[in-house]
Design an enzyme around this catalytic site. Sequence first.
Site, mmCIF file in Angstrom:
data_model
loop_
_atom_site.group_PDB
_atom_site.id
_atom_site.type_symbol
_atom_site.label_atom_id
_atom_site.label_comp_id
_atom_site.label_asym_id
_atom_site.label_seq_id
_atom_site.Cartn_x
_atom_site.Cartn_y
_atom_site.Cartn_z
ATOM 1 N N GLY A 227 -21.121 41.304 33.014
ATOM 2 C CA GLY A 227 -20.107 42.347 32.843
ATOM 3 C C GLY A 227 -20.795 43.682 32.650
ATOM 4 O O GLY A 227 -21.983 43.723 32.305
ATOM 5 N N CYS B 51 -26.354 37.015 32.098
ATOM 6 C CA CYS B 51 -26.437 38.483 32.012
ATOM 7 C C CYS B 51 -25.692 38.977 30.760
ATOM 8 O O CYS B 51 -26.098 38.661 29.652
ATOM 9 C CB CYS B 51 -25.914 39.104 33.301
ATOM 10 S SG CYS B 51 -26.427 40.822 33.468
ATOM 11 N N TYR B 52 -24.584 39.704 30.907
ATOM 12 C CA TYR B 52 -23.833 40.113 29.707
ATOM 13 C C TYR B 52 -23.505 38.886 28.866
ATOM 14 O O TYR B 52 -23.524 38.934 27.632
ATOM 15 C CB TYR B 52 -22.533 40.821 30.127
ATOM 16 C CG TYR B 52 -21.668 41.266 28.960
ATOM 17 C CD1 TYR B 52 -21.912 42.471 28.311
ATOM 18 C CD2 TYR B 52 -20.617 40.471 28.497
ATOM 19 C CE1 TYR B 52 -21.133 42.873 27.226
ATOM 20 C CE2 TYR B 52 -19.834 40.868 27.417
ATOM 21 C CZ TYR B 52 -20.091 42.068 26.791
ATOM 22 O OH TYR B 52 -19.326 42.468 25.726
ATOM 23 N N HIS C 218 -29.392 36.599 37.330
ATOM 24 C CA HIS C 218 -28.204 36.008 37.967
ATOM 25 C C HIS C 218 -28.589 34.777 38.800
ATOM 26 O O HIS C 218 -29.074 34.923 39.920
ATOM 27 C CB HIS C 218 -27.529 37.047 38.870
ATOM 28 C CG HIS C 218 -26.840 38.122 38.089
ATOM 29 N ND1 HIS C 218 -25.574 37.980 37.596
ATOM 30 C CD2 HIS C 218 -27.267 39.340 37.697
ATOM 31 C CE1 HIS C 218 -25.230 39.077 36.932
ATOM 32 N NE2 HIS C 218 -26.244 39.917 36.978
ATOM 33 N N GLU D 111 -26.560 32.808 40.217
ATOM 34 C CA GLU D 111 -25.506 32.500 41.191
ATOM 35 C C GLU D 111 -25.691 33.176 42.549
ATOM 36 O O GLU D 111 -25.007 32.818 43.507
ATOM 37 C CB GLU D 111 -24.128 32.875 40.609
ATOM 38 C CG GLU D 111 -23.848 34.366 40.433
ATOM 39 C CD GLU D 111 -24.400 34.966 39.128
ATOM 40 O OE1 GLU D 111 -25.361 34.408 38.564
ATOM 41 O OE2 GLU D 111 -23.897 36.013 38.698
ATOM 42 N N ASP E 34 -8.508 30.988 58.677
ATOM 43 C CA ASP E 34 -7.877 31.034 57.348
ATOM 44 C C ASP E 34 -6.383 30.718 57.427
ATOM 45 O O ASP E 34 -5.876 29.893 56.676
ATOM 46 C CB ASP E 34 -8.074 32.409 56.693
ATOM 47 C CG ASP E 34 -9.534 32.806 56.641
ATOM 48 O OD1 ASP E 34 -10.382 31.911 56.774
ATOM 49 O OD2 ASP E 34 -9.832 34.000 56.483
ATOM 50 N N LYS F 159 -15.473 31.522 52.959
ATOM 51 C CA LYS F 159 -15.225 31.051 54.333
ATOM 52 C C LYS F 159 -15.695 29.617 54.591
ATOM 53 O O LYS F 159 -14.979 28.811 55.169
ATOM 54 C CB LYS F 159 -15.939 32.005 55.302
ATOM 55 C CG LYS F 159 -15.459 31.905 56.718
ATOM 56 C CD LYS F 159 -14.233 32.740 56.854
ATOM 57 C CE LYS F 159 -13.584 32.710 58.178
ATOM 58 N NZ LYS F 159 -12.431 33.649 58.154
#
Length: 508
Positions: free
Chosen positions: A55, A82-83, A169, A171, A227, A366
Amino acid sequence: MENQRVVVLDFGGQYKELIARRVRECGVYSEIKPGDTDIDEIKRLAPIGIILTGGPDSVYKDDAPRCDVKLFELGIPVLGICYGVQLLAYSCGGEIKPCKVSEYGRTKLKADTNSLLFKGLEHNQTVLMSHTDQIYVLPDGFRSVASTKNCLNAAIECPERKLYGMQFHPEVENTPNGTDMIRNFLYEVCGAKGDYDISDYEALMIEKVRQQVGNEQVILGLSGGVDSSVCAALLAKAIPGQLHCIFVDHGLMRKNEGDEVEEAFKDRALNFIRVNAEERFLSKLAGVTEPERKRKIIGEEFVRVFEEEARKIGNAKFLAQGTIYPDVVESGANKSATIKSHHNVGGLPDDIAFTGLVEPLRGLFKDEVRKLGYSLGLPKNIVERQPFPGPGLAIRVIGDITKEKLDILRDADAIFRQEMEKSKVKADQYFAVLTNMRSVGVMGDFRTYDYVVALRAVKTTDFMTCQYAQVSHAVLSRTTARIINEVPGVSRIVYDITGKPPATIEWE
Ligand code: XMP
């Protein structure tokens, strides 16, 4: 049977969906909740683990977002990112201050491989750092298990209390082994069983959609793209008989595409309705050159067509769309900057005559949508289709749009796609753009002054970043020769080699 679940508590970081997605990729169901979610609600959800996102705030400021500190006493494993790690450390008595040297970008990390977080990984890692604060004093009972040149506490743990955290991070793709670190947290710390896959998402969404729409009728904008097709298949399963798929042929489709979409969908049990609305869209777009304006006009006009069709059906109350997560991010939802208004998100008018929007794919990326498509039994030629933007060729004809320009682009684009398909070139999306530029040429003994067509082919997995595809000179030469010979009105061809960022995939 209920899946095990991980709760991702959101503190305003831009990667929260990516965290949730990595957890799903590791075979564990995850759910994003606000950072200040009530502790009783968390207990009710009974997660096997909790992840605190990043954040933009500083945890020591009075108005910084917080979570209930009892969270760290529940005995449920927590991973702060992180935050999130700063909040964890701060809440447990550690000290957080601004960094002497802020770290942004890919950074070398030395990891203690005795920590469960780094089990099976090498001591030297590359990670994405992005922070201006860091942990200076660890809370009692915690130890540092990774460091970088400027950050001694780049990962911390207190295994006795099952509390873990990373300043970097894990991710993002810029942390190459990040998913393994998340997997370690899930399997080594939380005791995950890996009981989740995309068919669970299907079952969950079917239940949610049924609850949302009850017995009401639903209209889905079906473009024939991946989609909206996957969304149609999902809804056909969830609410058979209540779904009406409207295919709006806005005159901005590629060559023969309108007929192809009709052919592919008319026999499926989707109540397929084709609306030919070329004139209507082109007259609204006449003289409009500004890309965002084009998108808004098209978004609005789509909805007006749907509303008219809804009235014919007998007042369908819900509008369904195949919106996916990258559409939401780039349209500036979640406080991110608006890059472009994807017609199905930022392009929607405020006053729509529907009670609600049904968007069952909104949390997916996707490649996850494609997996869901296969799990719903859709054929490969639909599931593997390249993305085609809702505003269609309107955003590939730069400047003002006319039928004549659209026809030139349709022909040039068809040739490029044919040549790409004949070759072995691997690209995830390719198309032609009619630049608004005319250039002098010579054909036979005559001077020409015709349009410049740009060819674009990109490689990407998530369509949020891309590199240009290394299309061979032979393919480019053949395509160029054919377009010049077969498409009147074009005098020059260029190939776009810009990545995203700094460019976007589409030109507008
Ligand atoms: P950009 O140009 O934003 O494109 O880099 C990323 C991907 O999204 C597609 N795209 C859209 N899809 N509505 C859509 O449904 C839109 O308004 C839209 N704009 C771009 C684009 O083709 C690429 O695959």
